[in-house]
Design an enzyme around this catalytic site. Structure first.
Site: not given
Ligand code: GDG
Length: 736
Positions: A29, A88, A166, A382, A510, A689
């Site tokens: 990831g 969780y 996140h 998001d 300032d 400051d």
């Molecule tokens: C949280 C926050 C923040 C998705 N479907 C598949 C797959 N993915 C991967 C994508 C992407 C990841 O999962 C999803 O990341 P996101 O950022 O879009 O969303 P959240 O899961 O909600 O993550 C979010 C993140 O944390 C990081 O800080 O951006 O806002 O909510 O990498 O590629 N990967 C595979 N198959 C899938 O079907 N292999």
């Protein structure tokens, strides 16, 4: 330096228990990738849950899980079904997650869940403490572990702790509805550095700390009395190379080797002239705006029927938190919506929506990214949204249009995408049309800029920046050696002043005599300040010098009626009381190559800023940036430049929304010395400051009384809290 301990709810591992064996594979990831440079053998351990309840791991395999995890430098925190339910699914995902994403009506405030959340956070803390040594660095991740920084700090007060959230941090008006808001904030404040994806979240957090805990912050530093907590935004990036490489590989492979999935996508694209694919990829979560997106797509087909049979929405919804009722309801709603739209518009040769409710292998994800003409990403909230970034990275021919909700953290960086309000139905529909009809040159023009940015600020860079800032936060913490100016001490100093024959004050302006205002031109001296300084100048054998970064015109005008010496532009110009301005030094220029890259990193991290190159100076402009973020970054940049420029005789001028680094070899300290050699003084007092005043503190003779305003790293002997205290102190001098 010790090791790094990373803690997240889940370990970056997949565990597979077969009949009698156990298989542990590292997951790839975004977070795991970003942290891989720290998470090397020996240098770090990762603590978290395996994803399996204790009950599902046969007793005889428990030790084996730990052993296999250890091979990946991981340490498993075992959680029971009951703990997972309360901690969780319960507090994390039925309380914090909806609240922090502004779904207040979904947020449940269950005392039992809260108790379990505390208990499990303690469990994680115990696991950390067991492996923690004083010089280790700890990096805690995300909303499941908000209490962890404090729990660790209680046991190990001197350890360095970073925390990264996140998901969004909501407005303080929303956050304060949480019954356990104080505990949550205090938990987070156990860290030395708290990171968010965007400046908005950072600002919301600071506001909550101020309103709820009544703790003040100066820019992005919260002063806890004995400790300073720094709050910063670090927009998380992606493993750009990985997506680019996979997309190139996919493009270069002969069509016979295409995946079955890719063949299906190709089939649609070749089914008719001008066939288009729109993708939608998310975890199935109510924050992602999936239902509205489908409705908007249905309305699009109705409003622009010419696109029927030409365009297809490929929708990947990855199952998530299926134990939480809202997710089950959402699943049903989406199934129905997809069914309704497909039922209404489908023809023999065409289904408007291809819907996949499952997770796909990485290769298929890349197939999707690289085959689609438009990515439609419309979350209602998001934290960041990495899918948007991955789509752009996978577009190797630089075509493709990203439609992105302004409610995603990523929208702050991806300005060249088509940004929409996810609640504005008509806008989404029209933007889909704009995207489908956008000329290729325009697509390429936009994506070029986006790719350049994403390529530069990758997930690895994100992690490095975080750790670098964490180390700096720690080192500045340990270098605060100044003593707080107590009333007793103040009495001694006043006494010394009374007895002295030749006295001089160096007063910064300032942040020392006046508070900062939104616009520098608003910080004019008020009548009581003019009066106070006048009183000081009228004391016998007392010289008062105002020593400031401001330009000579402003200083000269503001202080025209007060017989005070003026030093402007950090020592470039001097004007004795009632005299003329004189220039102090002349100029040099070979430092620019070293300073420019530093300014560039600030441009990368602060949208709207730019560098101006002049003959003898480099200027970083932030007038067009978010005003508050601009100020914070300017403050940061000053600190960075201080280190870089201190041995090179450079000075940094703080202008109106611009920081200008000049060749000069002049600083406040040198300027002050020029005055000091003209006459012998037996009482020298310097106060200021910011870091430009550090030159003054360093250059003044040892017996000088030097005072810093605010609790920051300094070479001054004393510090006072704020401008009000400075004025009180000067008032006491003026009455001697
Ligand atoms: C949280 C926050 C923040 C998705 N479907 C598949 C797959 N993915 C991967 C994508 C992407 C990841 O999962 C999803 O990341 P996101 O950022 O879009 O969303 P959240 O899961 O909600 O993550 C979010 C993140 O944390 C990081 O800080 O951006 O806002 O909510 O990498 O590629 N990967 C595979 N198959 C899938 O079907 N292999």
């Amino acid at each position: 330096m010790g090791k790094t301990i990373i803690i997240s709810n889940r370990l970056p591992l997949q565990i597979n228990i077969t009949d009698k064996d156990i298989e542990v594979t590292p997951s790839v990831g975004g977070l795991a990738t970003g942290l891989k440079s720290f998470h090397k053998e020996g240098d770090s351990i990762w603590i978290g849950w395996t994803g399996l309840p204790q009950e599902e791991i046969p007793e005889n395999l428990g030790a084996e899980v730990q052993k296999k995890a250890k091979k990946e430098n991981c340490l498993a925190v075992p959680l029971t079904e009951e703990e997972i339910e309360g901690f969780y699914y319960g507090f994390s995902n039925r309380t914090i997650w909806p609240l922090f994403h502004y779904f207040m009506e979904y947020s449940e405030f269950e005392p039992d869940d809260w108790e379990m959340y505390k208990k499990v956070n303690r469990k994680y803390a115990d696991a950390v403490i067991e492996h923690l040594e004083d010089d280790d660095e700890v990096w805690v991740h995300d909303y499941q572990l908000l209490l962890l920084p404090k729990l660790i700090r209680e046991k190990k007060p001197n350890v360095t702790i970073g925390f990264f959230n996140h998901i969004p941090f909501p407005s303080s008006e929303v956050f304060r509805t949480l019954p356990w808001r104080e505990e949550i904030l205090e938990g987070m404040l156990g860290a030395d550095l708290i990171g968010f994806h965007t400046y908005d979240y950072e600002r919301h957090f600071l506001r909550s700390v101020k309103n709820i805990l009544r703790k003040d912050s100066t820019f992005n530093e919260i002063n806890l009395g004995n400790r300073i907590v720094r709050v910063e935004s670090f927009p998380m990036g992606i493993d750009y190379k990985k997506f680019k490489k996979a997309a190139i590989q996919q493009q270069n492979q002969p069509s016979s080797e295409n995946s079955e999935f890719q063949k299906k996508l190709n089939y649609h694209k070749n089914s008719t002239s001008n066939a288009k694919l729109i993708i939608s990829i998310d975890r199935l979560d109510y924050t992602k705006g999936i239902a509205n997106r489908i409705r908007a797509y249905g309305y699009f087909l109705e409003k622009y029927p010419e696109y029927q049979e030409k365009v297809r929405l490929v929708m990947l919804a990855v199952p998530s938190r299926t134990n939480v009722p809202q997710y089950q309801i959402l699943k049903r709603e989406i199934d129905e919506l997809v069914g309704r739209i497909n039922g209404r518009f489908a023809t023999v040769n065409w289904t408007p929506i291809w819907y996949f409710y499952r997770s796909m292998p990485f290769e298929n994800l890349v197939d999707l990214y690289s085959s689609s003409d438009v990515a439609l990403i419309t979350p209602t909230r998001d934290g960041m949204n990495l899918v948007a970034k991955e789509y752009i990275a996978s577009r190797i021919d630089q075509t493709g249009v990203l439609i992105l909700s302004e409610m995603a953290g990523a929208a702050h960086e991806l300005n060249e995408a088509l940004i929409i309000n996810p609640n504005n139905f008509e806008q989404i529909v029209n933007t889909i049309k704009t995207a489908l009809e956008m000329p290729e040159e325009e697509q390429i023009r936009r994506n070029k800029i986006l790719q350049k940015r994403l390529q530069r600020y990758t997930v690895e860079r994100w992690a490095k920046e975080f750790m670098k800032t964490l180390r700096k936060a720690k080192s500045s913490r340990s270098s605060i050696k100044a003593e707080q100016l107590s009333t007793d001490k103040e009495g001694d100093i006043i006494e010394k002043f009374r007895r002295a024959k030749n006295r001089i004050f160096f007063l910064d302006y300032d942040g020392t005599l006046v508070n900062f205002t939104d616009k520098p031109e608003n910080a004019k001296p008020d009548p009581s300040l003019l009066d106070l300084v006048k009183k000081l100048t009228s004391l016998p054998n007392t010289e008062v010098v105002l020593i400031s970064g401001r330009d000579k015109e402003t200083l000269g005008t503001w202080w025209s009626d007060v017989p005070v010496d003026l030093i402007s532009e950090h020592g470039v110009w001097m004007r004795p009381a009632n005299g003329q301005w004189n220039l102090t030094e002349n100029i040099r220029c070979d430092w620019m190559e070293n300073v420019r890259p530093v300014l560039e990193t600030f441009v990368d991290r602060t949208p709207g800023t730019f560098i101006e190159e002049k003959n003898y100076s480099l200027a970083w402009h932030y007038r067009k940036a978010d005003p508050e973020l601009g100020e914070i970054r300017a403050n940061d940049l000053s600190t960075v430049l201080k280190d870089l420029t201190s041995n090179h005789g450079l000075s940094v001028l703080e202008g109106n929304k611009v920081l200008e680094i000049k060749t000069s070899g002049v600083n406040k300290g040198k300027a002050a010395n020029k005055l000091l050699i003209e006459r012998k003084h037996d009482f020298i007092f310097g106060i200021g400051d910011d870091w430009t005043d550090e030159y003054l503190f360093n250059e003044l003779p040892e017996q000088a009384i030097t005072v810093k305003v605010g609790l920051k790293e300094t070479s001054a002997r004393y510090y006072v809290q704020d401008v009000e205290r400075v004025r009180d102190l000067l008032e006491r001098f003026s009455k001697v």
